[in-house]
Design a protein around this motif. Sequence first.
Motif, PDB file in Angstrom:
ATOM      1  N   HIS B  29       0.819  -1.198   0.000  1.00 39.51           N
ATOM      2  CA  HIS B  29       0.000   0.000   0.000  1.00 39.51           C
ATOM      3  C   HIS B  29       0.860   1.257   0.000  1.00 39.51           C
ATOM      4  CE1 HIS B  29      -4.084  -1.790   1.450  1.00 39.51           C
ATOM      5  NE2 HIS B  29      -3.724  -2.193   0.256  1.00 39.51           N
ATOM      6  N   SER B  94      -4.647   1.855   5.690  1.00 39.57           N
ATOM      7  CA  SER B  94      -3.797   1.993   4.502  1.00 39.57           C
ATOM      8  C   SER B  94      -4.599   1.669   3.264  1.00 39.57           C
ATOM      9  CB  SER B  94      -2.554   1.112   4.602  1.00 39.57           C
ATOM     10  OG  SER B  94      -2.879  -0.274   4.506  1.00 39.57           O
ATOM     11  N   SER B  95      -4.131   2.194   2.142  1.00 36.27           N
ATOM     12  CA  SER B  95      -4.795   1.913   0.871  1.00 36.27           C
ATOM     13  C   SER B  95      -3.769   1.919  -0.240  1.00 36.27           C
ATOM     14  CB  SER B  95      -5.891   2.946   0.586  1.00 36.27           C
ATOM     15  OG  SER B  95      -5.337   4.223   0.365  1.00 36.27           O
ATOM     16  N   GLY B  96      -4.162   1.310  -1.371  1.00 35.94           N
ATOM     17  CA  GLY B  96      -3.304   1.320  -2.546  1.00 35.94           C
ATOM     18  C   GLY B  96      -3.351   2.668  -3.225  1.00 35.94           C
TER      19      GLY B  96
END
Lengths: 114, 115
Positions: B29, B94-96
Amino acid sequence: AQTVTQSQPEMSVQEAETVTLSCTYDTSESDYYLFWYKQPPSRQMILVIRQEAYKQQNATENRFSVNFQKAAKSFSLKISDSQLGDAAMYFCAYWTGGGNKLTFGTGTQLKVEL
Amino acid sequence: EPEVTQTPSHQVTQMGQEVILRCVPISNHLYFYWYRQILGQKVEFLVSFYNNEISEKSEIFDDQFSVERPDGSNFTLKIRSTKLEDSAMYFCASSGGGRSSYEQYFGPGTRLTVT
């Protein structure tokens, strides 16, 4: 600024029955996502379902479905065949790429009764 | 399935002390976040972090707060001098990148109690 409103602080449903949780939002954006998160007593945030604003079709995940009314800026969650494990706080949330953050509503506490 | 982890699960500290809350985001991420939830209230955004710098912060995130990614895996939130009103649940997420940045995965939270 975007706002998310959940007007039902508490809801109750009988086991195996259907319940609908309401959510409205305010935005001037055209491209955004909407979410429902479940928060059990452990306080973990669990994603239940999401809806892309550009999709007209309502999202469905097993017993969970949404009624997305874009013009009315309404995003309700329907839980079918309610189970004891569905008892939790449910938060509606909004995301847009411009801000890249989730904006949450105040939550609805769902009680499931035998 | 990959997940976000947070340590400790519960932190008790005295007013005026510094605390560091730790998070290990999902490994591939690119965006990292901190959110706060005061007991009985809604979850509020604190800060987002991308490419080793703050990309956005809320009005809550004042000078007593800081974030850091000290190595390739950890993401920390430091509160320099804690106040009673900092008592809350703190969630890391969290993220991409790109179009998947909307899909934020939350950790289990750290409950901070300031006495």
